[in-house]
Design a protein around this motif. Sequence first.
Motif, PDB file in Angstrom:
ATOM      1  N   LYS A  67       0.787  -1.253  -0.045  1.00  0.00           N
ATOM      2  CA  LYS A  67       0.057   0.034  -0.035  1.00  0.00           C
ATOM      3  C   LYS A  67       0.959   1.161   0.120  1.00  0.00           C
ATOM      4  CE  LYS A  67      -4.001  -2.165   2.297  1.00  0.00           C
ATOM      5  NZ  LYS A  67      -4.865  -2.067   3.500  1.00  0.00           N
ATOM      6  N   PHE A  68       2.044   1.136   0.539  1.00  0.00           N
ATOM      7  CA  PHE A  68       2.982   2.411   0.780  1.00  0.00           C
ATOM      8  C   PHE A  68       3.559   2.565  -0.764  1.00  0.00           C
ATOM      9  CE2 PHE A  68       7.335   3.279   0.939  1.00  0.00           C
ATOM     10  CZ  PHE A  68       7.481   4.779   1.450  1.00  0.00           C
ATOM     11  N   MET A  69       3.861   1.653  -1.361  1.00  0.00           N
ATOM     12  CA  MET A  69       4.641   1.608  -2.548  1.00  0.00           C
ATOM     13  C   MET A  69       3.597   1.781  -3.631  1.00  0.00           C
ATOM     14  SD  MET A  69       7.618   1.170  -2.065  1.00  0.00           S
ATOM     15  CE  MET A  69       8.499   1.015  -3.760  1.00  0.00           C
ATOM     16  N   THR A  70       2.366   1.849  -3.566  1.00  0.00           N
ATOM     17  CA  THR A  70       1.456   2.222  -4.407  1.00  0.00           C
ATOM     18  C   THR A  70       0.609   3.506  -4.064  1.00  0.00           C
ATOM     19  OG1 THR A  70      -0.295   0.630  -3.703  1.00  0.00           O
ATOM     20  CG2 THR A  70       1.202  -0.203  -5.632  1.00  0.00           C
ATOM     21  N   SER A  71       0.906   4.053  -3.137  1.00  0.00           N
ATOM     22  CA  SER A  71       0.410   5.345  -2.664  1.00  0.00           C
ATOM     23  C   SER A  71       0.795   6.468  -3.777  1.00  0.00           C
ATOM     24  CB  SER A  71       0.925   5.653  -1.356  1.00  0.00           C
ATOM     25  OG  SER A  71       2.224   5.960  -1.368  1.00  0.00           O
ATOM     26  N   ASP A  72      -0.169   7.444  -3.765  1.00  0.00           N
ATOM     27  CA  ASP A  72       0.185   8.548  -4.708  1.00  0.00           C
ATOM     28  C   ASP A  72       1.544   9.315  -4.547  1.00  0.00           C
ATOM     29  OD1 ASP A  72      -2.282   8.032  -5.523  1.00  0.00           O
ATOM     30  OD2 ASP A  72      -3.235  10.227  -5.229  1.00  0.00           O
ATOM     31  N   GLU A  73       1.877   9.453  -3.143  1.00  0.00           N
ATOM     32  CA  GLU A  73       3.179  10.126  -3.032  1.00  0.00           C
ATOM     33  C   GLU A  73       4.392   9.384  -3.444  1.00  0.00           C
ATOM     34  OE1 GLU A  73       5.949  12.300   0.820  1.00  0.00           O
ATOM     35  OE2 GLU A  73       3.449  11.264   0.990  1.00  0.00           O
ATOM     36  N   GLU A  74       4.468   8.024  -2.984  1.00  0.00           N
ATOM     37  CA  GLU A  74       5.548   7.249  -3.367  1.00  0.00           C
ATOM     38  C   GLU A  74       5.769   6.836  -4.621  1.00  0.00           C
ATOM     39  OE1 GLU A  74       9.114   5.589  -2.190  1.00  0.00           O
ATOM     40  OE2 GLU A  74       7.761   6.811  -1.146  1.00  0.00           O
ATOM     41  N   GLN A  75       4.502   6.752  -5.259  1.00  0.00           N
ATOM     42  CA  GLN A  75       4.579   6.435  -6.794  1.00  0.00           C
ATOM     43  C   GLN A  75       5.001   7.610  -7.708  1.00  0.00           C
ATOM     44  OE1 GLN A  75       2.732   3.881  -9.367  1.00  0.00           O
ATOM     45  NE2 GLN A  75       3.741   2.857  -7.784  1.00  0.00           N
ATOM     46  N   THR A  76       4.709   8.848  -7.010  1.00  0.00           N
ATOM     47  CA  THR A  76       5.431   9.991  -7.841  1.00  0.00           C
ATOM     48  C   THR A  76       7.041  10.061  -7.695  1.00  0.00           C
ATOM     49  OG1 THR A  76       3.384  11.057  -7.366  1.00  0.00           O
ATOM     50  CG2 THR A  76       5.475  12.433  -7.921  1.00  0.00           C
ATOM     51  N   VAL A  77       7.337   9.690  -6.578  1.00  0.00           N
ATOM     52  CA  VAL A  77       9.003   9.529  -6.101  1.00  0.00           C
ATOM     53  C   VAL A  77       9.489   8.515  -6.848  1.00  0.00           C
ATOM     54  CG1 VAL A  77      10.591   9.379  -4.332  1.00  0.00           C
ATOM     55  CG2 VAL A  77       8.558  10.397  -3.674  1.00  0.00           C
ATOM     56  N   LEU A  78       9.356   7.322  -6.865  1.00  0.00           N
ATOM     57  CA  LEU A  78       9.446   6.410  -7.583  1.00  0.00           C
ATOM     58  C   LEU A  78       9.663   6.613  -9.070  1.00  0.00           C
ATOM     59  CD1 LEU A  78      10.363   3.140  -7.496  1.00  0.00           C
ATOM     60  CD2 LEU A  78       8.188   2.742  -8.017  1.00  0.00           C
ATOM     61  N   ASN A  79       8.610   6.929  -9.552  1.00  0.00           N
ATOM     62  CA  ASN A  79       8.476   6.939 -11.074  1.00  0.00           C
ATOM     63  C   ASN A  79       9.290   8.300 -11.471  1.00  0.00           C
ATOM     64  OD1 ASN A  79       6.737   4.332 -12.046  1.00  0.00           O
ATOM     65  ND2 ASN A  79       5.824   5.222 -10.309  1.00  0.00           N
ATOM     66  N   LYS A  80       9.277   9.201 -10.921  1.00  0.00           N
ATOM     67  CA  LYS A  80      10.091  10.435 -10.966  1.00  0.00           C
ATOM     68  C   LYS A  80      11.269  10.300 -11.114  1.00  0.00           C
ATOM     69  CE  LYS A  80      10.660  15.321 -10.037  1.00  0.00           C
ATOM     70  NZ  LYS A  80      10.313  16.494  -9.125  1.00  0.00           N
ATOM     71  N   THR A  81      11.927   9.407 -10.379  1.00  0.00           N
ATOM     72  CA  THR A  81      13.275   9.125 -10.385  1.00  0.00           C
ATOM     73  C   THR A  81      13.904   8.279 -11.294  1.00  0.00           C
ATOM     74  OG1 THR A  81      13.342   9.299  -7.957  1.00  0.00           O
ATOM     75  CG2 THR A  81      15.086   8.059  -8.792  1.00  0.00           C
ATOM     76  N   TYR A  82      13.025   7.218 -11.732  1.00  0.00           N
ATOM     77  CA  TYR A  82      13.440   6.260 -12.810  1.00  0.00           C
ATOM     78  C   TYR A  82      12.963   6.281 -14.177  1.00  0.00           C
ATOM     79  CZ  TYR A  82      15.435   3.819  -8.600  1.00  0.00           C
ATOM     80  OH  TYR A  82      16.125   3.411  -7.539  1.00  0.00           O
ATOM     81  N   GLY A  83      12.098   7.530 -14.126  1.00  0.00           N
ATOM     82  CA  GLY A  83      11.471   7.824 -15.564  1.00  0.00           C
ATOM     83  C   GLY A  83      10.394   6.470 -16.007  1.00  0.00           C
ATOM     84  N   SER A  84      10.070   5.907 -15.013  1.00  0.00           N
ATOM     85  CA  SER A  84       9.046   5.004 -15.394  1.00  0.00           C
ATOM     86  C   SER A  84       7.511   5.601 -15.409  1.00  0.00           C
ATOM     87  CB  SER A  84       9.055   3.774 -14.505  1.00  0.00           C
ATOM     88  OG  SER A  84       9.297   4.081 -13.437  1.00  0.00           O
ATOM     89  N   LEU A  85       6.488   4.582 -15.646  1.00  0.00           N
ATOM     90  CA  LEU A  85       5.086   5.204 -15.508  1.00  0.00           C
ATOM     91  C   LEU A  85       4.388   4.771 -14.335  1.00  0.00           C
ATOM     92  CD1 LEU A  85       4.488   4.569 -19.243  1.00  0.00           C
ATOM     93  CD2 LEU A  85       5.158   6.707 -18.224  1.00  0.00           C
ATOM     94  N   PRO A  86       3.802   5.623 -13.704  1.00  0.00           N
ATOM     95  CA  PRO A  86       3.146   5.063 -12.407  1.00  0.00           C
ATOM     96  C   PRO A  86       1.991   4.299 -12.866  1.00  0.00           C
ATOM     97  CG  PRO A  86       2.386   7.169 -12.751  1.00  0.00           C
ATOM     98  CD  PRO A  86       3.701   7.004 -13.858  1.00  0.00           C
ATOM     99  N   ALA A  87       1.570   3.178 -11.891  1.00  0.00           N
ATOM    100  CA  ALA A  87       0.530   2.322 -11.962  1.00  0.00           C
ATOM    101  C   ALA A  87      -0.745   2.950 -11.508  1.00  0.00           C
ATOM    102  CB  ALA A  87       0.926   0.995 -11.146  1.00  0.00           C
ATOM    103  N   VAL A  88      -0.580   3.961 -10.935  1.00  0.00           N
ATOM    104  CA  VAL A  88      -1.918   4.680 -10.182  1.00  0.00           C
ATOM    105  C   VAL A  88      -1.974   5.795 -10.913  1.00  0.00           C
ATOM    106  CG1 VAL A  88      -2.668   5.735  -7.921  1.00  0.00           C
ATOM    107  CG2 VAL A  88      -0.833   4.048  -7.806  1.00  0.00           C
ATOM    108  N   LYS A  89      -3.280   5.773 -11.460  1.00  0.00           N
ATOM    109  CA  LYS A  89      -3.977   6.739 -12.473  1.00  0.00           C
ATOM    110  C   LYS A  89      -4.089   8.118 -11.786  1.00  0.00           C
ATOM    111  CE  LYS A  89      -6.848   3.636 -15.152  1.00  0.00           C
ATOM    112  NZ  LYS A  89      -8.095   3.358 -15.885  1.00  0.00           N
TER     113      LYS A  89
END
Length: 300
Positions: free
Chosen positions: A204-226
């Motif tokens: 739940k933490f890894m798929t939260s809005d905040e962490e999805q932004t941090v994760l995918n912004k860092t690696y250039g990938s696309l978030p799984a959360v719309k």
Amino acid sequence: ALAAAGAPGKPPAAVPLYSLAYALYYNKKAFADAGITAPPTTWEQLAEYGKKLSTGDRWGLAIEGANPNENAHHAFAFGQQYGGEWFDSSGKPTFDTPQNVSAVKRYVDFMATDKITNPSNAEYAQNQSVSDFANGKAAMLLWQAAGSNLKTQNMPADAYGVAPVPFLASPPAGGKKVNSMVAGINMAIFKHTKNKDASLSFVKFMTSDEEQTVLNKTYGSLPAVKTVGTDPAFSAPEQKVLQETLSTTAAPLPQVPDESTFETLVGTAIKELFADAASGRPVTEESVKKKLSDAQQKMR
């Protein structure tokens, strides 16, 4: 809703963590110097442009020729464009069909026939092709979300462009408009885990809005959360191309139990074909078919 699933020995349900797709990266200055005003949209154009861009110490296209997974991913997408399938409806391998042979030969021919790929790329398996592109030794690159990697190698984002992976100019009957596999990483929790509550909390933490932004912004990938898809971090040209590809022209890899074996065997067959091309041995339809037939036999 998140839920643990799966019994011991069986695959669990998975929660997407991030998504990826292949794109074509091209050096803007190299293109301008060669008088090329737009990225290629067909494989024929890519080969043509690659020849114009191959000059001095720079080659037209960098390839990870000794990386079985990369090879298999491109073989899958190319095969779809030629109307090929790697397994039939019953899950039986169909590696050496004429469509798949044509697809693999087209890929290897960038080195063997078109001469736009450095023969040394036949030994690349550790992201050296990305380094070559970042350092100006190659003008084009086929890769998944290369932006963050290029940044770490001091290639500024305004030095390169990002475009969809090309298609065949005249696809044969049955050819599909596919230019990437559907890629990404999932998270899963087995039902028999001893720390189910903590595991669910972590997902739940890894798929939260905040962490999805941090994760995918860092690696250039696309978030799984719309809900975070509209964040400015995902509106850069690279992310827009990846999003469009995933939405319209990507396809999942074969949904069969032996999919990973397919990647290993077909990818290794292509690795051997690149080795042939690098050493000057001819890569023909017959030699490609033999490699794919040998790989197919090992699946049984």
